[in-house]
Design a protein around this motif. Sequence first.
Motif, short mmCIF file in Angstrom:
data_model
loop_
_atom_site.label_atom_id
_atom_site.label_comp_id
_atom_site.label_asym_id
_atom_site.label_seq_id
_atom_site.Cartn_x
_atom_site.Cartn_y
_atom_site.Cartn_z
N THR A 169 0.84 -1.20 0.00
CA THR A 169 0.00 0.00 0.00
C THR A 169 0.88 1.25 0.00
O THR A 169 2.09 1.19 0.24
CB THR A 169 -0.91 0.04 1.24
OG1 THR A 169 -0.10 -0.06 2.42
CG2 THR A 169 -1.91 -1.11 1.23
N LEU A 206 0.35 4.20 -5.04
CA LEU A 206 -0.79 3.29 -5.16
C LEU A 206 -2.03 3.84 -4.46
O LEU A 206 -1.95 4.24 -3.29
CB LEU A 206 -0.44 1.91 -4.58
CG LEU A 206 0.84 1.27 -5.13
CD1 LEU A 206 1.14 -0.02 -4.39
CD2 LEU A 206 0.70 1.01 -6.63
N TYR A 236 -4.79 1.87 -4.29
CA TYR A 236 -5.48 0.67 -3.82
C TYR A 236 -4.53 -0.18 -2.99
O TYR A 236 -3.33 0.09 -2.92
CB TYR A 236 -5.98 -0.17 -5.00
CG TYR A 236 -7.01 0.50 -5.88
CD1 TYR A 236 -8.37 0.36 -5.63
CD2 TYR A 236 -6.62 1.26 -6.98
CE1 TYR A 236 -9.32 0.95 -6.45
CE2 TYR A 236 -7.55 1.86 -7.81
CZ TYR A 236 -8.90 1.71 -7.54
OH TYR A 236 -9.83 2.29 -8.36
N TYR A 284 -2.72 -3.75 -2.75
CA TYR A 284 -2.29 -4.83 -3.64
C TYR A 284 -1.76 -5.99 -2.81
O TYR A 284 -1.22 -5.80 -1.71
CB TYR A 284 -1.20 -4.34 -4.59
CG TYR A 284 -1.70 -3.35 -5.62
CD1 TYR A 284 -1.91 -3.72 -6.94
CD2 TYR A 284 -1.98 -2.03 -5.27
CE1 TYR A 284 -2.39 -2.83 -7.88
CE2 TYR A 284 -2.46 -1.12 -6.19
CZ TYR A 284 -2.67 -1.53 -7.50
OH TYR A 284 -3.15 -0.64 -8.42
N TYR A 316 -1.26 -8.03 -7.34
CA TYR A 316 -2.52 -7.68 -7.98
C TYR A 316 -3.37 -6.80 -7.07
O TYR A 316 -3.22 -6.80 -5.85
CB TYR A 316 -3.31 -8.94 -8.36
CG TYR A 316 -3.72 -9.81 -7.19
CD1 TYR A 316 -4.95 -9.63 -6.55
CD2 TYR A 316 -2.89 -10.82 -6.72
CE1 TYR A 316 -5.33 -10.41 -5.48
CE2 TYR A 316 -3.25 -11.62 -5.65
CZ TYR A 316 -4.47 -11.41 -5.04
OH TYR A 316 -4.85 -12.18 -3.96
N ASN A 317 -4.26 -6.04 -7.68
CA ASN A 317 -5.17 -5.16 -6.96
C ASN A 317 -6.19 -6.00 -6.20
O ASN A 317 -7.12 -6.55 -6.79
CB ASN A 317 -5.86 -4.23 -7.95
CG ASN A 317 -6.67 -3.14 -7.27
OD1 ASN A 317 -7.26 -3.36 -6.21
ND2 ASN A 317 -6.72 -1.97 -7.90
N GLU A 370 -8.43 -5.13 -4.14
CA GLU A 370 -9.75 -4.52 -3.98
C GLU A 370 -10.63 -4.74 -5.21
O GLU A 370 -11.85 -4.62 -5.12
CB GLU A 370 -9.61 -3.03 -3.70
CG GLU A 370 -8.86 -2.72 -2.41
CD GLU A 370 -8.79 -1.24 -2.13
OE1 GLU A 370 -9.83 -0.57 -2.27
OE2 GLU A 370 -7.71 -0.74 -1.77
N SER A 425 -5.34 -0.17 -13.31
CA SER A 425 -4.74 -0.21 -11.98
C SER A 425 -4.69 -1.63 -11.42
O SER A 425 -4.70 -1.83 -10.21
CB SER A 425 -5.51 0.70 -11.03
OG SER A 425 -6.89 0.34 -11.02
N TYR A 479 -1.71 6.15 -10.29
CA TYR A 479 -2.57 5.02 -9.92
C TYR A 479 -2.75 5.03 -8.41
O TYR A 479 -1.88 5.37 -7.66
CB TYR A 479 -1.91 3.69 -10.32
CG TYR A 479 -1.92 3.42 -11.79
CD1 TYR A 479 -2.71 4.17 -12.65
CD2 TYR A 479 -1.12 2.43 -12.31
CE1 TYR A 479 -2.72 3.90 -14.00
CE2 TYR A 479 -1.13 2.16 -13.67
CZ TYR A 479 -1.92 2.89 -14.52
OH TYR A 479 -1.93 2.63 -15.83
#
Length: 318
Positions: A102, A106, A108, A110, A145-146, A148, A163, A318
């Motif tokens: 985090t 970023l 989001y 990940y 990977y994201n 969320e 993203s 992003y």
Amino acid sequence: MRIRVLLVTLCFGRCAANWEQWWTYDGISGPDFWGLLNPDWHLCSRGRAQSPIDLDPQQLLFDPKLRPFIMNPVKVSGTLLNTGHDIVLKLNDTLSPKINITGGPLAYQYTLSEVHIHYGNHDELGSEHTIAGKRFPAEIQFLGYNAELHSNLSEAIELRESSGLVAISVLLQLGNTSHSEFRHITSQLHKITYRDQETPLEDFEIERLLPSTEEYMTYSGSLSQPGCVESVRWIVMNKALQVSKQQLYLLRKLMQGDQDNPKAPLWNNVRPLQALNNRVVYTNIDFKRSKDSRCPTMQKNMYYTANPRNFQDDLTMY
């Protein structure tokens, strides 16, 4: 060139079912032809935001809003695998806790899923990214990977959302002593000499493979292997990890093929540099604040300079 393209076209019909294994880093199945081997890989040939790139110190754009990113320190288990293309540590997704990434550039959260290693047959070739045109002996890439938006890495790659992925790059530099945490990997390499061989790796503290710096460079790019999807936020650390000559030697003993047909050594699994195409490479390195200990440390006695102009408000991260 016409003959080479024809050979790729003829082989496509025979090899389509096995294209995941058929691509290589040279010849008619190398990077110049990845976009022809499979229609899903068209970005490898026609993409405009491809990786890796050269990180030119004169073109870095300082962003004062960039903060350090966080990778939570937990012990994990996984599988170390020789794919025939590179060395991959695949983390066990079914176990908790997971390694989350985090902050920084970023927006989001990940989840780290894989760790890839690229390297060369000598100390001047091996990293995919370069600094001022200079390559390093090897590069570790942490791929996440994201969490969320996606449930796993495969889904994030398939959906190709802007993203969807994060990749943290750590360049390796030859030092006088071996790196203790990297030794957890190199000590197991004799078990995965050949393609598709794998071995478990337990109680591994991956965050210790990150160098001791909060400084980095970041840009919008792609996966550096087929199908080159352009949904990766790259974070390239501003300090190299020191490893020993013996650790590099152990990497260079690995082979592309299986035990019956070893083929060539696994080394030089490096995609050529890609055009920047007007992308901006941001950094949190404040060059004006200090000229001593805060200077980039990718290479001894090299002092980078960066564009002091702050990033434009209309350019989103992003």
